[in-house]
Design an enzyme around this catalytic site. Structure first.
Site, PDB file in Angstrom:
ATOM      1  N   LYS A  72      20.854  29.656  10.824  1.00  0.00           N
ATOM      2  CA  LYS A  72      19.667  29.758  12.002  1.00  0.00           C
ATOM      3  C   LYS A  72      19.545  28.271  12.452  1.00  0.00           C
ATOM      4  CE  LYS A  72      15.202  31.751  13.198  1.00  0.00           C
ATOM      5  NZ  LYS A  72      14.141  32.282  12.599  1.00  0.00           N
ATOM      6  N   SER A 148      12.026  35.810  14.991  1.00  0.00           N
ATOM      7  CA  SER A 148      12.749  34.412  15.605  1.00  0.00           C
ATOM      8  C   SER A 148      14.196  34.777  15.245  1.00  0.00           C
ATOM      9  CB  SER A 148      12.004  33.349  15.304  1.00  0.00           C
ATOM     10  OG  SER A 148      12.068  33.196  14.050  1.00  0.00           O
ATOM     11  N   SER A 172       9.779  37.592  11.136  1.00  0.00           N
ATOM     12  CA  SER A 172      11.235  36.968  12.081  1.00  0.00           C
ATOM     13  C   SER A 172      12.493  37.326  11.527  1.00  0.00           C
ATOM     14  CB  SER A 172      10.913  35.545  12.130  1.00  0.00           C
ATOM     15  OG  SER A 172      10.044  34.997  12.854  1.00  0.00           O
TER      16      SER A 172
END
Length: 484
Positions: A72, A148, A172
């Site tokens: 990420k 996220s 997330s």
């Protein structure tokens, strides 16, 4: 190896092929890159790929040797690679050294060849940033992939990689797992080190984890990355056996308490209520004792949301100030999106007494939820109160919200997830059912007491075998492309 063959294996399966000498890591990486080319123009999940010449040669003894992997675009630093946090403020930021977690990914044998999209500063639950654009859901391109860790989940769901790194501060990992029909687990606070540059993120609300298509992939990966580093402020006690072994162990007859409606009065929609009912029947058929539960959060909902807004915006303010100073950039609408800028300004106004009061709320919630894990082995909720939402829903009108208003919106859209971040307990989203009308995935959240990921993995392994969801693939799927 053709992409159509590559996507038929999970990470453990690919590593087994490497260990047997049936395929070379370079062949797997080539297939993963071809998968990116095939699907990413439609889903916009992967923001950058790179050559892996500087990667260490995967060791045959490493459990995930040679498996293509994506990190990420926030919270994990890879030496010489960009980490831009999905933000114009951090554009061009390059990590000088590996973080502790990145070192563990390398030791596991993973071949990290790119990074995935995140909303700006991971400060949202739909991956739609000004820097990278919107990430689309592989099941329905007009819908959000969540956030996220939305880029990670969309990439895994579309077949680019079998498992990917993500983070979770308010849901997330679990939110995009639910939106994309994946398994996603938020580990216990302190299970995975945040070092060495920070001791904790968002005052312990944030943790590292993964999303995957199979339960065993997440279990094996957590085995490789769990445990403390020197100087960590706290850590969860190590499990008695590897999580990979738990996936195939029978969970026994569990006492499961069900919370169908969320704290704060948020209504669970009919498609999700129906999926929850089907999940309860499945659990009962497997021998579990399931009953409705009333769970006291330990704080009024308004107080809960306010305290989390104070904690999150103060942390955000510190992050923004540091980036602005490092790059010599202004803190305004040219560098930050409306919600982030509003959060920054709100955080500037939070004083020390308010911050300590918010930390006291965190403690009360943790103590209150812990009591329910004395009565129940597992708490079950929907991961989200509704199926995947159309793109733009999460951010609509964000320019009119202040910092508190944005956190209120996040908690309204995802009211089931954040309490377990505050409590620090492990929770997972499992793709047990689908929306009967649209066929879109509907995730179910299972939470356990502090340090009890083993219990969750045992139940997840059982559900994976029994669930009608297993084996489904989305519309945008790398294996669907002819000639690949």
């Amino acid at each position: 190896m053709k992409v159509s063959e590559y996507v038929s294996f999970d990470a453990v399966g690919l590593a087994e092929l490497v260990a047997k000498g049936e395929v070379l890591p370079a062949e797997l990486e080539a297939a993963a890159r071809e998968a990116v080319q095939a699907v990413d123009p439609r889903i916009n999940a992967v923001v950058e790929t790179w050559q892996t010449d500087d990667e260490p040669v995967p060791r045959s003894a490493a459990p995930l040797a040679g498996v293509p992997f994506l990190i990420k675009d926030i919270a994990v630093a890879m030496a010489g690679r960009r980490m831009e946090l999905g933000s114009r403020l951090a554009a061009g930021n390059v990590a000088g050294a590996d973080s502790s977690l990145m070192q563990r990914f390398r030791r596991a044998g993973l071949v990290t060849f790119g990074r995935t999209a995140t909303p700006e500063m991971a400060y949202g639950i739909s991956t739609e940033s000004a820097l990278y654009g919107a990430t689309r859901n592989p099941w329905d391109l007009e819908r959000s992939a969540g956030g996220s860790s939305g880029g990670a989940a969309a990439a895994v769901a579309a077949g680019v990689v079998p498992v990917a790194h993500g983070t979770d501060a308010a849901g997330s990992l679990r939110i995009p797992a639910a939106y994309n029909g994946l398994f996603g687990i938020k580990p216990t606070r302190g299970r995975v080190s945040m070092g060495p540059d920070v001791d904790e993120v968002f005052n312990g609300l944030a943790v590292h984890g993964s999303v995957s298509r199979t339960v065993r992939d997440s279990a094996v990966l957590l085995d490789q990355i769990c445990g403390p580093e020197s100087g960590d402020p706290y850590f969860a006690q190590q499990p008695s056996r590897p999580y990979a072994e738990e996936v195939t162990r029978h969970p026994g007859s569990l006492r499961i308490g069900v919370l169908a409606q969320a704290w704060g009065g948020r209504h669970t929609t009919a498609p999700v209520t129906d999926a929850l009912s089907r999940t309860v029947r499945l659990l009962e058929s497997l021998g579990h004792q399931v009953e409705a539960a009333e769970v006291d959060l330990g704080a009024d909902w308004e107080e809960f949301v306010l305290a989390n807004a104070q904690l999150m915006t103060v942390n955000l303010t510190t992050l923004v100030d540091g980036l602005a100073a490092a790059f010599g950039r202004p803190i305004d609408s040219s560098t930050l999106e409306p919600a982030t800028l509003a959060g920054y300004r709100y955080g500037q106004r939070v004083d020390g007494a308010q911050f300590l009061t918010a930390l006291a709320m965190r403690n009360r919630v943790a103590r209150s939820l812990a009591r329910y894990f004395d009565a129940y082995d597992i708490l079950l909720t929907p991961t989200l109160p509704e199926p995947p939402l159309p793109l733009g829903t999460h951010t609509e009108g964000a320019e009119t919200l202040d910092g508190l208003g944005w956190i209120e919106r996040i908690n309204d859209l995802s009211p089931f997830t954040m309490p377990f971040n505050v409590a620090g307990t492990p929770a997972m989203s499992v793709p047990v059912a689908a929306d009967a009308g649209t066929g879109l995935p509907v995730g179910m959240q299972f939470a356990a007491g502090y340090g009890l990921e083993s219990r969750l993995f045992r139940l997840a392994g059982q559900l994976e075998q029994a669930s009608p969801w297993s084996g489904r693939t989305p519309t945008v799927w790398a294996g669907n492309h002819p000639g690949r």
